[in-house]
Design a protein around this motif. Structure first.
Motif, mmCIF file in Angstrom:
data_model
loop_
_atom_site.group_PDB
_atom_site.id
_atom_site.type_symbol
_atom_site.label_atom_id
_atom_site.label_comp_id
_atom_site.label_asym_id
_atom_site.label_seq_id
_atom_site.Cartn_x
_atom_site.Cartn_y
_atom_site.Cartn_z
ATOM 1 N N ASN A 258 33.405 28.211 -24.147
ATOM 2 C CA ASN A 258 32.485 29.322 -24.332
ATOM 3 C C ASN A 258 32.964 30.575 -23.605
ATOM 4 O O ASN A 258 32.854 31.686 -24.127
ATOM 5 N N LEU B 23 25.264 19.501 -23.369
ATOM 6 C CA LEU B 23 24.846 20.777 -23.947
ATOM 7 C C LEU B 23 23.621 21.323 -23.211
ATOM 8 O O LEU B 23 23.545 22.530 -22.920
ATOM 9 N N GLN C 58 33.500 18.635 -28.568
ATOM 10 C CA GLN C 58 34.073 18.342 -27.263
ATOM 11 C C GLN C 58 33.990 16.867 -26.901
ATOM 12 O O GLN C 58 34.924 16.299 -26.321
ATOM 13 N N ALA D 17 24.868 22.652 -19.879
ATOM 14 C CA ALA D 17 25.615 23.904 -20.018
ATOM 15 C C ALA D 17 24.668 25.070 -20.277
ATOM 16 O O ALA D 17 24.838 26.164 -19.713
ATOM 17 N N THR E 80 33.007 23.158 -35.759
ATOM 18 C CA THR E 80 33.154 22.230 -34.627
ATOM 19 C C THR E 80 32.330 20.961 -34.846
ATOM 20 O O THR E 80 32.724 19.890 -34.411
ATOM 21 N N ILE F 290 32.653 22.396 -22.220
ATOM 22 C CA ILE F 290 31.920 23.302 -23.107
ATOM 23 C C ILE F 290 31.918 24.722 -22.541
ATOM 24 O O ILE F 290 32.098 25.708 -23.267
ATOM 25 N N LEU G 62 26.919 14.039 -25.011
ATOM 26 C CA LEU G 62 27.063 15.403 -25.511
ATOM 27 C C LEU G 62 25.720 16.130 -25.518
ATOM 28 O O LEU G 62 25.660 17.332 -25.208
ATOM 29 N N ILE H 24 30.239 27.532 -28.869
ATOM 30 C CA ILE H 24 29.844 26.233 -28.325
ATOM 31 C C ILE H 24 30.558 25.169 -29.145
ATOM 32 O O ILE H 24 30.381 25.085 -30.364
ATOM 33 N N ASN H 25 31.377 24.372 -28.483
ATOM 34 C CA ASN H 25 32.206 23.379 -29.178
ATOM 35 C C ASN H 25 31.484 22.038 -29.234
ATOM 36 O O ASN H 25 31.483 21.275 -28.271
ATOM 37 N N PHE H 26 30.908 21.721 -30.389
ATOM 38 C CA PHE H 26 30.213 20.449 -30.548
ATOM 39 C C PHE H 26 31.187 19.274 -30.685
ATOM 40 O O PHE H 26 30.774 18.120 -30.622
#
Length: 294
Positions: free
Chosen positions: A30, A226, A40, A229, A99, A26, A222, A36-38
Motif C-alpha cells: 500500500n 486486513l 498477499q 492494517a 489481486t 499489505i 488474511l 490493497i493486495n488481497f
C-alpha cells in the motif's frame, strides 16, 4: 495479576503476531502502490511451499528460508511487472479485483503442485515453554513476537530513514511527480512488491508450524490482517503490528472472560472494536489524515 490473565494476553500477542505478518506485507504494497493486495496470503503460502520443498531435499531450514525469501522477492517483483502494472494506470478498483483473482489463482497453483493435504512444517524455534508470571509461554510464541518486532522496526527505519524508503513513499504519494523528479518508478514498484513477498515468506514460515501447511492456510488470517492494517493505518508498519496485537489480545480475553462469547463469537469482538475506533479515527490508530485541497 492472575496467571490465567497473563496466559491469555501472551497467547493473544502470539496470535496477533501471526496477523501482523501478513498485515505488514499489505502495508508495504500500500505504501508503494496505494493498493490493497488481497493476494498477499496466497503469495505467502506459495513462498512457504518453496521453503518446504527445499527442506524436503535435506537442506537446513535456515538456508531453505533464505533461499525462499530470495525467490519470493523476485516472484513478487515479477507479479508487479507482468500483471499488476497493466492495471495500475486505470481504476484502483480494477487493480484490487485483479489481486483477488491472483489470490484464487496462486492458491490453486499451490494445490495443484503440492496437493491440498496438510503438511507438517518444521519450526524455526524450539517447542519448549518457559514460565512467565505463573503462565506457561511457548518459546515459539516468543520467537514469533520477537521476529515481528524486529521486522516492524526495520520497516519503520526503511520508510523513514533511508533513500529507498523515501523514494517508495514518494512513488505512492504521487507517481507522476516522482517520475518527473527522476525516480525510477517502475523499478521502485517492483521493489515494493518484492519486499512484501519476501516478508510473506518469513511470515509463512512462522505461521505454518502452528497452523499446518496447506493452500488455504492463511485464508482466515488474511481477514484479520486486513482488519489490522486498516485499524492501524494503511501507511504505518507500527500501526499494523499494534493493531494486530490489539485484535489478538481482545479476542482472547473476550473468549476467556465473557461466557456467552466463548470461542464461537470471539471473532466479533475485535471487529466491533475496529468499527468503533474507525468511527472516531477513520485514518486508523497511526495513520495520517489526508488533507484534500479543493
Amino acid at each position: 495479576m492472575s496467571s490465567r490473565f497473563v496466559q491469555l494476553v501472551v497467547d493473544g500477542l502470539a496470535t496477533g503476531s501471526i496477523y501482523a505478518v501478513v498485515a505488514l506485507a499489505i502495508v508495504i504494497v500500500n505504501r508503494t502502490t496505494g493498493l490493497i493486495n488481497f493476494a498477499q496470503g496466497s503469495m505467502a503460502v506459495l513462498s512457504t511451499y518453496i521453503a518446504f520443498t527445499f527442506v524436503q531435499t535435506g537442506m537446513p531450514l535456515a538456508l531453505a528460508l533464505v533461499l525462499a525469501v530470495v525467490v519470493s522477492f523476485f516472484f513478487g517483483a515479477l507479479v508487479e511487472r507482468l500483471v499488476i502494472r497493466r492495471f495500475e494506470g486505470g481504476s484502483h478498483h480494477v487493480a484490487v479485483v485483479v489481486t483477488v483473482g491472483l489470490f484464487v489463482l496462486i492458491a490453486g497453483i499451490a494445490g495443484w503442485i503440492w496437493s491440498y493435504n496438510t503438511r507438517q512444517f518444521p519450526s524455526l524455534f524450539p517447542i519448549d515453554s518457559v514460565s512467565i508470571a505463573g503462565a506457561s509461554v511457548g518459546i515459539r510464541s516468543l520467537g514469533t513476537v520477537g521476529t515481528i518486532v524486529v521486522a516492524m522496526l526495520l520497516l519503520q527505519l526503511l520508510f523513514l530513514k533511508t533513500k529507498l524508503g523515501l523514494a517508495l513513499r514518494a512513488v505512492s504519494g504521487n507517481r507522476e511527480s516522482a517520475a518527473l523528479s527522476g525516480l525510477p518508478v517502475g523499478r521502485l514498484l517492483m521493489v515494493g512488491w518484492g519486499l512484501a513477498a519476501a516478508l510473506g515468506a518469513i511470515g509463512g514460515a512462522l505461521v505454518a508450524p502452528k497452523l499446518f501447511l496447506s493452500p488455504s492456510m492463511l485464508d482466515f488470517v488474511l481477514v484479520y490482517a486486513l482488519a489490522a492494517a486498516i485499524l492501524g493505518g494503511l501507511d504505518s508498519p507500527l500501526g499494523a503490528v499494534v493493531a494486530a496485537w490489539v485484535i489478538g489480545v481482545a479476542e482472547n480475553l473476550a473468549g476467556g472472560y465473557i461466557p456467552f462469547i466463548g470461542d464461537d463469537l470471539k471473532i466479533a469482538v475485535p471487529m466491533a472494536l475496529m468499527f468503533l475506533i474507525l468511527i472516531v479515527r477513520p485514518q486508523g490508530l497511526f495513520g495520517r489524515k489526508e488533507v484534500v485541497r479543493v
